[in-house]
Design a protein around this motif. Structure first.
Motif, mmCIF file in Angstrom:
data_model
loop_
_atom_site.group_PDB
_atom_site.id
_atom_site.type_symbol
_atom_site.label_atom_id
_atom_site.label_comp_id
_atom_site.label_asym_id
_atom_site.label_seq_id
_atom_site.Cartn_x
_atom_site.Cartn_y
_atom_site.Cartn_z
ATOM 1 N N ASP A 50 -3.272 13.949 7.877
ATOM 2 C CA ASP A 50 -2.641 12.726 7.513
ATOM 3 C C ASP A 50 -3.122 11.918 6.470
ATOM 4 O O ASP A 50 -2.040 11.372 5.533
ATOM 5 N N GLN A 51 -4.387 11.841 6.161
ATOM 6 C CA GLN A 51 -4.835 10.923 4.934
ATOM 7 C C GLN A 51 -4.558 11.859 3.633
ATOM 8 O O GLN A 51 -4.179 11.243 2.571
ATOM 9 N N ILE A 52 -4.574 13.061 3.668
ATOM 10 C CA ILE A 52 -4.275 14.015 2.411
ATOM 11 C C ILE A 52 -2.665 13.715 2.199
ATOM 12 O O ILE A 52 -2.478 13.571 0.963
ATOM 13 N N ARG A 53 -1.856 13.922 3.153
ATOM 14 C CA ARG A 53 -0.609 13.764 2.799
ATOM 15 C C ARG A 53 -0.254 12.145 2.430
ATOM 16 O O ARG A 53 0.554 12.008 1.474
ATOM 17 N N SER A 54 -0.986 10.919 2.824
ATOM 18 C CA SER A 54 -0.831 9.913 2.281
ATOM 19 C C SER A 54 -1.187 9.620 0.918
ATOM 20 O O SER A 54 -0.665 9.227 -0.128
ATOM 21 N N LEU A 55 -2.488 10.172 0.513
ATOM 22 C CA LEU A 55 -2.947 10.271 -0.919
ATOM 23 C C LEU A 55 -2.032 11.116 -1.722
ATOM 24 O O LEU A 55 -1.673 10.834 -2.995
ATOM 25 N N THR A 56 -1.392 11.965 -1.289
ATOM 26 C CA THR A 56 -0.317 12.777 -1.939
ATOM 27 C C THR A 56 0.894 11.831 -2.450
ATOM 28 O O THR A 56 1.340 12.008 -3.458
ATOM 29 N N ARG A 57 1.535 11.423 -1.483
ATOM 30 C CA ARG A 57 2.607 10.303 -1.615
ATOM 31 C C ARG A 57 2.102 9.220 -2.451
ATOM 32 O O ARG A 57 2.685 8.956 -3.473
ATOM 33 N N ILE A 58 0.793 8.639 -2.467
ATOM 34 C CA ILE A 58 0.505 7.630 -3.539
ATOM 35 C C ILE A 58 0.566 8.177 -4.807
ATOM 36 O O ILE A 58 1.021 7.503 -5.887
ATOM 37 N N HIS A 59 0.063 9.505 -4.992
ATOM 38 C CA HIS A 59 -0.052 9.801 -6.398
ATOM 39 C C HIS A 59 1.272 10.494 -6.948
ATOM 40 O O HIS A 59 1.169 10.894 -8.227
ATOM 41 N N GLU A 60 2.230 10.915 -6.139
ATOM 42 C CA GLU A 60 3.419 11.139 -6.521
ATOM 43 C C GLU A 60 4.234 10.127 -7.185
ATOM 44 O O GLU A 60 4.656 10.148 -8.260
ATOM 45 N N ASN A 61 4.032 9.004 -6.701
ATOM 46 C CA ASN A 61 4.342 7.731 -7.391
ATOM 47 C C ASN A 61 3.551 7.595 -8.673
ATOM 48 O O ASN A 61 4.176 7.150 -9.683
ATOM 49 N N TYR A 62 2.314 7.661 -8.553
ATOM 50 C CA TYR A 62 1.540 7.470 -9.905
ATOM 51 C C TYR A 62 1.838 8.453 -10.934
ATOM 52 O O TYR A 62 2.028 8.020 -12.204
ATOM 53 N N ALA A 63 2.245 9.750 -10.526
ATOM 54 C CA ALA A 63 2.679 10.701 -11.328
ATOM 55 C C ALA A 63 3.959 10.177 -12.181
ATOM 56 O O ALA A 63 4.335 10.412 -13.566
ATOM 57 N N ARG A 64 4.781 9.682 -11.456
ATOM 58 C CA ARG A 64 6.218 9.250 -11.867
ATOM 59 C C ARG A 64 5.956 7.967 -12.866
ATOM 60 O O ARG A 64 6.278 7.742 -13.866
ATOM 61 N N LEU A 65 5.077 6.927 -12.648
ATOM 62 C CA LEU A 65 4.901 5.993 -13.602
ATOM 63 C C LEU A 65 4.137 6.524 -14.826
ATOM 64 O O LEU A 65 4.442 5.977 -15.730
ATOM 65 N N LEU A 66 3.200 7.515 -14.559
ATOM 66 C CA LEU A 66 2.610 8.046 -15.732
ATOM 67 C C LEU A 66 3.610 8.565 -16.565
ATOM 68 O O LEU A 66 3.466 8.355 -17.869
ATOM 69 N N THR A 67 4.545 9.386 -16.288
ATOM 70 C CA THR A 67 5.735 9.965 -16.706
ATOM 71 C C THR A 67 6.396 8.788 -17.726
ATOM 72 O O THR A 67 6.556 9.041 -18.789
ATOM 73 N N VAL A 222 -16.156 6.067 -2.147
ATOM 74 C CA VAL A 222 -15.263 5.130 -2.920
ATOM 75 C C VAL A 222 -14.079 4.649 -1.958
ATOM 76 O O VAL A 222 -13.818 3.317 -1.980
ATOM 77 N N LEU A 223 -13.499 5.797 -1.362
ATOM 78 C CA LEU A 223 -12.374 5.591 -0.669
ATOM 79 C C LEU A 223 -12.636 4.848 0.732
ATOM 80 O O LEU A 223 -11.703 4.659 1.461
ATOM 81 N N GLU A 224 -13.852 4.956 1.150
ATOM 82 C CA GLU A 224 -14.329 4.504 2.713
ATOM 83 C C GLU A 224 -13.773 3.209 3.135
ATOM 84 O O GLU A 224 -13.205 3.140 4.246
ATOM 85 N N PRO A 225 -13.632 2.451 2.347
ATOM 86 C CA PRO A 225 -12.913 0.775 2.893
ATOM 87 C C PRO A 225 -11.598 1.274 3.091
ATOM 88 O O PRO A 225 -11.058 0.195 3.699
ATOM 89 N N VAL A 226 -10.989 2.236 2.415
ATOM 90 C CA VAL A 226 -9.492 1.919 2.682
ATOM 91 C C VAL A 226 -8.905 3.028 3.354
ATOM 92 O O VAL A 226 -7.755 3.496 3.407
ATOM 93 N N ILE A 227 -9.916 3.945 3.638
ATOM 94 C CA ILE A 227 -9.418 5.086 4.703
ATOM 95 C C ILE A 227 -8.494 4.824 5.822
ATOM 96 O O ILE A 227 -7.518 5.724 6.000
ATOM 97 N N SER A 228 -8.878 3.876 6.475
ATOM 98 C CA SER A 228 -8.035 3.556 7.770
ATOM 99 C C SER A 228 -6.510 3.356 7.164
ATOM 100 O O SER A 228 -5.739 3.418 8.175
ATOM 101 N N LYS A 229 -6.293 2.736 6.249
ATOM 102 C CA LYS A 229 -4.925 2.657 5.707
ATOM 103 C C LYS A 229 -4.240 3.874 5.059
ATOM 104 O O LYS A 229 -3.049 3.780 5.036
ATOM 105 N N LEU A 230 -5.067 4.906 5.178
ATOM 106 C CA LEU A 230 -4.344 6.256 4.770
ATOM 107 C C LEU A 230 -3.740 6.824 5.647
ATOM 108 O O LEU A 230 -2.875 7.789 5.573
ATOM 109 N N SER A 231 -3.938 6.476 7.061
ATOM 110 C CA SER A 231 -2.961 7.059 8.185
ATOM 111 C C SER A 231 -1.566 6.802 8.383
ATOM 112 O O SER A 231 -1.285 5.648 7.963
ATOM 113 N N MET A 232 -0.919 7.650 8.709
ATOM 114 C CA MET A 232 0.364 7.480 8.738
ATOM 115 C C MET A 232 0.752 6.560 9.947
ATOM 116 O O MET A 232 1.724 5.662 9.732
#
Length: 332
Positions: A50-67, A222-232
């Motif tokens: 679930d957390q991996i999927r959230s990280l994927t979603r975040i960085h798909e948006n990041y990839a669009r912004l970088l483009t 580094v991600l430990e403080p925000v890990i709980s926010k990565l769950s669906m």
């Protein structure tokens, strides 16, 4: 999850059962045997799917912004997309990247520790070539970057930090990324212990005619403080909550500062095409609007107010008399 059999494997299994090479009892015994799965303690899986999927979603948006960012800065065709998201030991990540590459060391308060953005030499030099006026040809000379080239690369990647911050806003993580250092040798980079689990987001990048990978290394510590926010579950519950007071005030300020097109309609008239062709400077067109009738004020093309024309100091002006309601008949 059990492995899914292909159609050929299903056919082979049915064939074995029908010919007597394998019996149904043997299959039942096979299912009842305890199943052993190999687990590598050096490669601990500390992030859920679930957390991996959230990280994927975040960085798909990041990839669009970088483009968008790199397309504007380099003025060439740029396409960046998420290729994979994996969790592995930090030591394995360091061994997987080239011995000479571009490593951006980033701090992101309030998160503790550092993130790494590794840019493959093929991509990095294509970017540098574009910045220096070239066609974007890739040539690996990262270990020989001059001070000017290093500063150009640093300035370029500092501009990506706002995109990283914007991408993380979606999970209520207000980070303030800052580029601490630009390194070219990964052997001198020991930010966490070798066995520390890190998330590696691999972005596939195409810059003009060159292509390569951009890898983001996010240590678990580094991600430990925000890990709980990565769950669906957390993400969906946050979406259902009402807007906070600070967000409401920020939204209100943005709306209040928006510019609107205001037009006052003094009246209307109809003339023939011949009369239009015969118009000269100084001619007067008579409007159907009586001088004592209120004029119409349109906001962004929609009638919103009735007003009285006049003057304020030396300027033409209108005084709002009353708002227009939906049930009002404007033809009266």
């Amino acid at each position: 999850m059990a492995d899914v059999l292909s159609q050929s494997e299903i056919d082979a299994l049915l064939s074995a059962l029908s010919t007597g090479e394998m019996s149904a009892d043997e299959l039942k015994k096979e299912d009842n045997k305890p199943k052993v799965r190999t687990y590598d303690f050096k490669r601990a899986l500390r992030f859920s799917k679930d957390q991996i999927r959230s990280l994927t979603r975040i960085h798909e948006n990041y990839a669009r912004l970088l483009t968008s960012y790199f397309s504007a800065q380099l003025r060439t065709y740029v396409q960046i997309s998420v290729a994979s998201v994996d969790q592995l030991p930090y030591e394995e990540f360091i061994r997987s990247i080239p011995s000479a590459t571009i490593l951006n060391i980033i701090e992101a308060p309030p998160l503790e520790g550092h993130l790494i953005v590794e840019v493959n030499p093929n991509v990095a030099y294509a970017m540098l070539d574009r910045l220096l006026g070239g066609a974007g040809v890739s040539m690996n000379k990262i270990e020989n970057l001059t001070e000017i080239e290093t500063q150009l690369m640093r300035n370029l990647f500092e501009g990506t930090l706002s995109s990283l911050r914007e991408a993380w806003v979606s999970v209520q993580a207000d980070i303030a990324p800052n580029l601490m250092e630009l390194e070219t040798n990964p052997q001198f980079l020991q930010l966490v212990s070798p066995n520390e689990t890190v998330i590696v987001i691999s972005l596939s990048a195409i810059i003009g005619q060159s292509s390569g990978m951009i890898n983001l290394c996010l240590p678990h510590v580094v991600l430990e403080p925000v890990i709980s926010k990565l769950s669906m579950h957390y993400w969906m519950s946050e979406k259902k909550n009402d807007t906070t007071e600070s967000e409401f005030q920020a939204l209100k300020r943005n709306v209040e500062n928006s510019k609107l097109d205001v037009r006052v309609q003094l009246g209307q008239s109809q003339i023939t095409v011949q009369e239009l062709l015969d118009l000269n400077v100084g001619d007067v067109i008579q409007l159907k609007q009586p001088t004592d009738q209120l004029v119409l004020v349109n906001i962004e093309g929609f009638p919103k107010f009735l007003a009285q024309p006049g003057k304020k100091e030396k300027h033409l002006a209108v005084q709002i008399v009353k708002p227009i309601k939906e049930e009002d008949d404007l033809n009266e």
